[in-house]
Design an enzyme around this catalytic site. Structure first.
Site, PDB file in Angstrom:
ATOM      1  N   HIS A  18       0.832  -1.206  -0.059  1.00 11.20           N
ATOM      2  CA  HIS A  18      -0.126  -0.115  -0.180  1.00 11.20           C
ATOM      3  C   HIS A  18       0.855   1.340   0.019  1.00 11.20           C
ATOM      4  O   HIS A  18       0.573   2.224  -0.820  1.00 11.20           O
ATOM      5  CB  HIS A  18      -0.905   0.051   1.271  1.00 11.20           C
ATOM      6  CG  HIS A  18      -1.939  -0.949   1.303  1.00 11.20           C
ATOM      7  ND1 HIS A  18      -2.040  -1.816   2.555  1.00 11.20           N
ATOM      8  CD2 HIS A  18      -2.695  -1.087   0.632  1.00 11.20           C
ATOM      9  CE1 HIS A  18      -3.000  -2.707   2.425  1.00 11.20           C
ATOM     10  NE2 HIS A  18      -3.518  -2.493   1.147  1.00 11.20           N
ATOM     11  N   LYS A  42     -15.690  -7.813   4.368  1.00  5.86           N
ATOM     12  CA  LYS A  42     -14.509  -8.117   5.092  1.00  5.86           C
ATOM     13  C   LYS A  42     -14.435  -8.087   6.644  1.00  5.86           C
ATOM     14  O   LYS A  42     -15.257  -7.027   7.084  1.00  5.86           O
ATOM     15  CB  LYS A  42     -13.064  -7.368   4.632  1.00  5.86           C
ATOM     16  CG  LYS A  42     -12.734  -7.887   3.234  1.00  5.86           C
ATOM     17  CD  LYS A  42     -11.444  -7.146   3.025  1.00  5.86           C
ATOM     18  CE  LYS A  42     -10.853  -7.293   1.399  1.00  5.86           C
ATOM     19  NZ  LYS A  42      -9.912  -6.424   1.391  1.00  5.86           N
ATOM     20  N   ARG A  92      -2.263  -5.724  -8.556  1.00  5.56           N
ATOM     21  CA  ARG A  92      -1.036  -6.592  -8.443  1.00  5.56           C
ATOM     22  C   ARG A  92      -1.310  -7.495  -9.802  1.00  5.56           C
ATOM     23  O   ARG A  92      -0.387  -7.858  -9.938  1.00  5.56           O
ATOM     24  CB  ARG A  92      -1.219  -7.432  -7.212  1.00  5.56           C
ATOM     25  CG  ARG A  92      -0.896  -6.453  -5.875  1.00  5.56           C
ATOM     26  CD  ARG A  92      -1.598  -7.407  -4.728  1.00  5.56           C
ATOM     27  NE  ARG A  92      -2.964  -7.399  -4.637  1.00  5.56           N
ATOM     28  CZ  ARG A  92      -3.496  -7.634  -3.619  1.00  5.56           C
ATOM     29  NH1 ARG A  92      -2.851  -8.010  -2.433  1.00  5.56           N
ATOM     30  NH2 ARG A  92      -4.944  -7.964  -3.545  1.00  5.56           N
ATOM     31  N   SER A 129      -2.809  -7.647   2.830  1.00  7.19           N
ATOM     32  CA  SER A 129      -3.096  -7.519   4.307  1.00  7.19           C
ATOM     33  C   SER A 129      -3.527  -9.025   4.685  1.00  7.19           C
ATOM     34  O   SER A 129      -3.344  -9.075   5.796  1.00  7.19           O
ATOM     35  CB  SER A 129      -4.231  -6.375   4.677  1.00  7.19           C
ATOM     36  OG  SER A 129      -3.934  -5.243   4.380  1.00  7.19           O
TER      37      SER A 129
HETATM   38  O1  PNS Z   1      -8.791  -2.558   0.345  1.00 10.71           O
HETATM   39  P1  PNS Z   1      -9.945  -3.073  -0.174  1.00 10.71           P
HETATM   40  O2  PNS Z   1     -10.673  -3.822   0.787  1.00 10.71           O
HETATM   41  O3  PNS Z   1      -9.991  -3.380  -1.488  1.00 10.71           O
HETATM   42  O4  PNS Z   1     -10.847  -1.704  -0.331  1.00 10.71           O
HETATM   43  C1  PNS Z   1     -12.225  -1.773  -0.824  1.00 10.71           C
HETATM   44  C2  PNS Z   1     -13.091  -0.453  -0.490  1.00 10.71           C
HETATM   45  C3  PNS Z   1     -12.835  -0.177   1.096  1.00 10.71           C
HETATM   46  C4  PNS Z   1     -12.375   0.597  -1.248  1.00 10.71           C
HETATM   47  C5  PNS Z   1     -14.510  -0.558  -1.057  1.00 10.71           C
HETATM   48  O5  PNS Z   1     -14.829  -1.717  -0.245  1.00 10.71           O
HETATM   49  C6  PNS Z   1     -15.185   0.646  -0.873  1.00 10.71           C
HETATM   50  O6  PNS Z   1     -15.010   1.477  -1.640  1.00 10.71           O
HETATM   51  N1  PNS Z   1     -15.964   0.762   0.489  1.00 10.71           N
HETATM   52  C7  PNS Z   1     -16.731   1.843   0.819  1.00 10.71           C
HETATM   53  C8  PNS Z   1     -18.331   1.541   0.565  1.00 10.71           C
HETATM   54  C9  PNS Z   1     -18.463   1.480  -0.934  1.00 10.71           C
HETATM   55  O7  PNS Z   1     -18.511   2.657  -1.494  1.00 10.71           O
HETATM   56  N2  PNS Z   1     -19.192   0.480  -1.740  1.00 10.71           N
HETATM   57  C10 PNS Z   1     -19.492   0.538  -3.168  1.00 10.71           C
HETATM   58  C11 PNS Z   1     -18.137   0.290  -3.851  1.00 10.71           C
HETATM   59  S1  PNS Z   1     -18.481   0.171  -5.670  1.00 10.71           S
END
Ligand code: PNS
Length: 161
Positions: A18, A42, A92, A129
């Protein structure tokens, strides 16, 4: 005013992979906002506040980077930024692409927010992670994969269990 890079993630916890993306974004964009969010799919090991504290310490040497937490839709955070903001995510491998393209297209559909993908350095392409937590939980050595203060936080959390 230049484009703000919004680097979102669960960051549970932040890894050196990150930080590679955040550091390169900080050299490419005028401003970087790192946002720790909840990923509904998650179960986090660290609270949002703990994740932000670890990120703030890790990013303290990058003067154009700020760290925030946000509960809600990422596009709402993107729209609340001063000036224009684009989501910046590291990729990745092809497996990441399938998940990321879906979110990118949804975010564009919801609010016209653009997503820019940055290739992960090959040095960190295996790193996640989830794997860091799995290795730490099973007694493996994660030094060099996360900052030292994150390794300490992982040790402390695992001792509490
Ligand atoms: O590190 P990650 O788990 O890949 O990140 C995912 C994250 C947190 C960016 C995604 O789950 C997110 O945007 N969550 C906020 C809620 C939201 O906007 N959901 C719709 C996504 S299209």
């Amino acid at each position: 005013m230049g484009l703000t890079a919004l680097c979102p993630g669960t960051f549970d916890p932040v890894t050196n992979g990150h930080l590679d993306i955040i550091g390169r974004a900080s050299q490419t964009f005028e401003t970087v906002v790192v946002a720790a969010l909840e990923n509904p799919s998650k179960q986090a090991m660290f609270t949002l506040e703990e994740r932000v504290a670890m990120l703030k310490e890790a990013c303290s040497g990058m003067s154009n980077v700020t760290v925030v937490s946000f509960r809600g839709l990422l596009v709402d955070l993107a729209r609340s930024q001063e000036g224009d903001a684009a989501i910046v995510k590291g990729l990745r491998a092809v497996s990441d692409y399938e998940y990321e393209i879906q979110m990118a297209q949804m975010n564009h559909r919801l609010a016209g927010v653009e997503t820019l993908f940055m290739p992960t350095s090959p040095k960190w392409s295996f790193l996640s992670s989830s794997l860091v937590k799995e290795v730490a939980q099973l007694g493996g050595n994660v030094s060099g994969l996360v900052p030292d203060h994150v390794r300490t936080a992982l040790d402390d959390r695992l001792e509490e269990r």
